[in-house]
Design a protein around this motif. Sequence first.
Motif, PDB file in Angstrom:
ATOM      1  N   GLY A   1      10.607  -3.591  13.763  1.00 60.00           N
ATOM      2  CA  GLY A   1       9.371  -4.176  13.213  1.00 60.00           C
ATOM      3  C   GLY A   1       8.456  -3.043  12.742  1.00 60.00           C
ATOM      4  O   GLY A   1       7.592  -3.238  11.894  1.00 60.00           O
ATOM      5  N   SER A   2       8.639  -1.845  13.307  1.00 68.14           N
ATOM      6  CA  SER A   2       7.897  -0.662  12.848  1.00 68.14           C
ATOM      7  C   SER A   2       8.632  -0.082  11.648  1.00 68.14           C
ATOM      8  O   SER A   2       9.790   0.338  11.750  1.00 68.14           O
ATOM      9  N   PRO A   3       7.963  -0.020  10.481  1.00 65.20           N
ATOM     10  CA  PRO A   3       8.647   0.507   9.290  1.00 65.20           C
ATOM     11  C   PRO A   3       9.027   1.978   9.432  1.00 65.20           C
ATOM     12  O   PRO A   3       9.990   2.445   8.820  1.00 65.20           O
ATOM     13  N   PHE A   4       8.267   2.728  10.255  1.00 67.69           N
ATOM     14  CA  PHE A   4       8.594   4.147  10.452  1.00 67.69           C
ATOM     15  C   PHE A   4       9.866   4.271  11.293  1.00 67.69           C
ATOM     16  O   PHE A   4      10.698   5.140  11.049  1.00 67.69           O
ATOM     17  N   THR A   5      10.000   3.387  12.284  1.00 67.57           N
ATOM     18  CA  THR A   5      11.222   3.396  13.091  1.00 67.57           C
ATOM     19  C   THR A   5      12.399   2.919  12.232  1.00 67.57           C
ATOM     20  O   THR A   5      13.492   3.472  12.307  1.00 67.57           O
ATOM     21  N   ARG A   6      12.145   1.906  11.424  1.00 69.15           N
ATOM     22  CA  ARG A   6      13.233   1.368  10.599  1.00 69.15           C
ATOM     23  C   ARG A   6      13.782   2.424   9.633  1.00 69.15           C
ATOM     24  O   ARG A   6      14.988   2.493   9.407  1.00 69.15           O
ATOM     25  N   ARG A   7      12.897   3.262   9.065  1.00 70.01           N
ATOM     26  CA  ARG A   7      13.445   4.250   8.116  1.00 70.01           C
ATOM     27  C   ARG A   7      14.332   5.268   8.833  1.00 70.01           C
ATOM     28  O   ARG A   7      15.288   5.775   8.266  1.00 70.01           O
ATOM     29  N   VAL A   8      14.024   5.522  10.113  1.00 73.60           N
ATOM     30  CA  VAL A   8      14.884   6.426  10.889  1.00 73.60           C
ATOM     31  C   VAL A   8      16.209   5.721  11.212  1.00 73.60           C
ATOM     32  O   VAL A   8      17.293   6.297  11.036  1.00 73.60           O
TER      33      VAL A   8
ATOM     34  N   GLY B   1       2.627   7.598  22.985  1.00 74.37           N
ATOM     35  CA  GLY B   1       3.085   6.228  23.231  1.00 74.37           C
ATOM     36  C   GLY B   1       3.320   5.461  21.950  1.00 74.37           C
ATOM     37  O   GLY B   1       3.129   4.240  21.892  1.00 74.37           O
ATOM     38  N   ARG B   2       3.718   6.178  20.893  1.00 68.34           N
ATOM     39  CA  ARG B   2       3.987   5.527  19.603  1.00 68.34           C
ATOM     40  C   ARG B   2       5.478   5.561  19.307  1.00 68.34           C
ATOM     41  O   ARG B   2       6.214   6.356  19.887  1.00 68.34           O
ATOM     42  N   VAL B   3       5.871   4.709  18.378  1.00 70.09           N
ATOM     43  CA  VAL B   3       7.252   4.750  17.897  1.00 70.09           C
ATOM     44  C   VAL B   3       7.248   5.134  16.414  1.00 70.09           C
ATOM     45  O   VAL B   3       6.256   4.887  15.731  1.00 70.09           O
ATOM     46  N   PRO B   4       8.338   5.781  15.944  1.00 72.16           N
ATOM     47  CA  PRO B   4       9.569   6.090  16.658  1.00 72.16           C
ATOM     48  C   PRO B   4       9.480   7.385  17.453  1.00 72.16           C
ATOM     49  O   PRO B   4       8.622   8.234  17.210  1.00 72.16           O
ATOM     50  N   ALA B   5      10.440   7.512  18.405  1.00 71.14           N
ATOM     51  CA  ALA B   5      10.698   8.790  19.068  1.00 71.14           C
ATOM     52  C   ALA B   5      12.215   8.924  19.156  1.00 71.14           C
ATOM     53  O   ALA B   5      12.927   7.919  19.226  1.00 71.14           O
TER      54      ALA B   5
ATOM     55  N   VAL C   1       9.086  13.576  17.859  1.00 72.73           N
ATOM     56  CA  VAL C   1       8.091  12.547  17.582  1.00 72.73           C
ATOM     57  C   VAL C   1       7.675  12.613  16.117  1.00 72.73           C
ATOM     58  O   VAL C   1       7.605  13.704  15.552  1.00 72.73           O
ATOM     59  N   ASP C   2       7.400  11.463  15.557  1.00 72.73           N
ATOM     60  CA  ASP C   2       6.957  11.264  14.174  1.00 72.73           C
ATOM     61  C   ASP C   2       8.188  11.155  13.265  1.00 72.73           C
ATOM     62  O   ASP C   2       9.064  12.027  13.272  1.00 72.73           O
ATOM     63  N   SER C   3       8.209  10.067  12.489  1.00 80.22           N
ATOM     64  CA  SER C   3       9.409   9.800  11.687  1.00 80.22           C
ATOM     65  C   SER C   3       9.712  10.935  10.708  1.00 80.22           C
ATOM     66  O   SER C   3      10.875  11.233  10.440  1.00 80.22           O
ATOM     67  N   ALA C   4       8.681  11.609  10.179  1.00 83.24           N
ATOM     68  CA  ALA C   4       8.944  12.694   9.222  1.00 83.24           C
ATOM     69  C   ALA C   4       9.670  13.848   9.922  1.00 83.24           C
ATOM     70  O   ALA C   4      10.619  14.426   9.377  1.00 83.24           O
ATOM     71  N   ALA C   5       9.225  14.174  11.151  1.00 79.75           N
ATOM     72  CA  ALA C   5       9.873  15.253  11.902  1.00 79.75           C
ATOM     73  C   ALA C   5      11.297  14.847  12.293  1.00 79.75           C
ATOM     74  O   ALA C   5      12.221  15.671  12.259  1.00 79.75           O
TER      75      ALA C   5
ATOM     76  N   SER D   1      -1.639  -0.788   5.188  1.00 81.06           N
ATOM     77  CA  SER D   1      -1.181  -2.137   5.520  1.00 81.06           C
ATOM     78  C   SER D   1      -1.111  -2.323   7.047  1.00 81.06           C
ATOM     79  O   SER D   1      -1.508  -3.365   7.581  1.00 81.06           O
ATOM     80  N   ILE D   2      -0.644  -1.291   7.751  1.00 80.65           N
ATOM     81  CA  ILE D   2      -0.578  -1.361   9.222  1.00 80.65           C
ATOM     82  C   ILE D   2      -1.992  -1.442   9.799  1.00 80.65           C
ATOM     83  O   ILE D   2      -2.252  -2.197  10.747  1.00 80.65           O
ATOM     84  N   SER D   3      -2.914  -0.694   9.223  1.00 78.64           N
ATOM     85  CA  SER D   3      -4.304  -0.751   9.717  1.00 78.64           C
ATOM     86  C   SER D   3      -4.852  -2.169   9.557  1.00 78.64           C
ATOM     87  O   SER D   3      -5.533  -2.676  10.457  1.00 78.64           O
TER      88      SER D   3
ATOM     89  N   TYR E   1      -3.085  -4.901   9.534  1.00 78.17           N
ATOM     90  CA  TYR E   1      -2.324  -5.709  10.504  1.00 78.17           C
ATOM     91  C   TYR E   1      -2.984  -5.664  11.879  1.00 78.17           C
ATOM     92  O   TYR E   1      -2.980  -6.638  12.622  1.00 78.17           O
ATOM     93  N   TYR E   2      -3.579  -4.503  12.209  1.00 82.41           N
ATOM     94  CA  TYR E   2      -4.269  -4.377  13.501  1.00 82.41           C
ATOM     95  C   TYR E   2      -5.717  -4.869  13.441  1.00 82.41           C
ATOM     96  O   TYR E   2      -6.401  -4.926  14.457  1.00 82.41           O
ATOM     97  N   GLU E   3      -6.207  -5.173  12.234  1.00 86.24           N
ATOM     98  CA  GLU E   3      -7.594  -5.637  12.083  1.00 86.24           C
ATOM     99  C   GLU E   3      -7.724  -7.145  12.202  1.00 86.24           C
ATOM    100  O   GLU E   3      -8.691  -7.648  12.730  1.00 86.24           O
TER     101      GLU E   3
HETATM  102  N1  LIG Z   1       3.149   9.026  11.477  1.00 82.85           N
HETATM  103  C1  LIG Z   1       3.894   8.262  12.453  1.00 82.85           C
HETATM  104  C2  LIG Z   1       3.360   6.862  12.476  1.00 82.85           C
HETATM  105  C3  LIG Z   1       3.976   6.043  13.594  1.00 82.85           C
HETATM  106  C4  LIG Z   1       3.265   4.718  13.776  1.00 82.85           C
HETATM  107  O1  LIG Z   1       2.267   4.420  13.104  1.00 82.85           O
HETATM  108  N2  LIG Z   1       3.798   3.932  14.702  1.00 82.85           N
HETATM  109  C5  LIG Z   1       3.183   2.658  15.010  1.00 82.85           C
HETATM  110  C6  LIG Z   1       4.182   1.510  14.808  1.00 82.85           C
HETATM  111  S1  LIG Z   1       4.523   1.314  13.087  1.00 82.85           S
HETATM  112  C7  LIG Z   1       2.773   2.659  16.466  1.00 82.85           C
HETATM  113  O2  LIG Z   1       3.526   3.026  17.344  1.00 82.85           O
HETATM  114  N3  LIG Z   1       1.523   2.214  16.693  1.00 82.85           N
HETATM  115  C8  LIG Z   1       0.964   2.092  18.009  1.00 82.85           C
HETATM  116  C9  LIG Z   1      -0.078   3.119  18.272  1.00 82.85           C
HETATM  117  O3  LIG Z   1      -0.378   3.959  17.388  1.00 82.85           O
HETATM  118  O4  LIG Z   1      -0.621   3.100  19.366  1.00 82.85           O
HETATM  119  C10 LIG Z   1       5.385   8.295  12.101  1.00 82.85           C
HETATM  120  O5  LIG Z   1       5.714   8.502  10.916  1.00 82.85           O
HETATM  121  O6  LIG Z   1       6.225   8.159  13.009  1.00 82.85           O
END
Ligand SMILES: N[C@@H](CCC(=O)N[C@@H](CS)C(=O)NCC(=O)O)C(=O)O
Length: 207
Positions: free
Chosen positions: A8-15, A49-53, A63-67, A107-109, A111-113
């Motif tokens: 559901g996380s597009p950053f995780t999905r691209r990985v 505590g974010r995804v992806p890892a 950590v971070d999809s680009a890395a 768009s994610i911002s 989604y959280y608003e």
């Molecule tokens: N720049 C990060 C962005 C990762 C990101 O925004 N992850 C979101 C899910 S799409 C997340 O875990 N959000 C929860 C939070 O930030 O606490 C990446 O590319 O991995």
Amino acid sequence: MKLFGGFGSPFTRRVGTTLRLYGLDHEHIPLRGSVPEELEQLQKFNPLGRVPALETDDGRAIVDSAAILDYLDQLVGPEKSLTPPSGDARTEVMNIIGISAGAVEKSISCYYEEGVNAKRPPEMVFRPWVDRMYEQTKEGVEALDGMVKGPWMIGDQLTQADVSMVCFWDFIAMHRPASAPALNCPNLSALSERANAMPEFSETRPG
Ligand SMILES: N[C@@H](CCC(=O)N[C@@H](CS)C(=O)NCC(=O)O)C(=O)O
């Protein structure tokens, strides 16, 4: 290798999609930062505590999809890497990823608003800022739509620009409320359809 985070996380999905396209063995563990026990587990790999890892085979946490993508590109080497290693093609791919990542972040911002996933009570939403973010996403994706060379983003070759673009576009299209300004992106829709016909994309597509 272990990939943490749901698609559901597009950053995780691209990985996840890149791991499949590279044919790299891995375990997928769809941890959610929003569930306290899962957050605790996730923080062992990502202090934020974010995804992806990603946990590598030699026990490192990235950590971070680009890395993570940079790590995977180095693992498969320049011949197989979906990110061109140098030259104009690399600049073009990185530029497309830069704009598309910016568009999906807005768009994610949003989604959280507001909506079911909102982190803020409705009376605390500052409408002009949310509306501006919907506009920024629209301006970003419509600019990208005009950059599609076809059949893929930069021409004949599927690159990381396509993987990221499709994962980001699918998230944006799926979560855009009817009240937000409509998106006019026929080329990105066609790109998404083409990519999602491939198992590497369809297997990671959120339901
Ligand atoms: N720049 C990060 C962005 C990762 C990101 O925004 N992850 C979101 C899910 S799409 C997340 O875990 N959000 C929860 C939070 O930030 O606490 C990446 O590319 O991995």
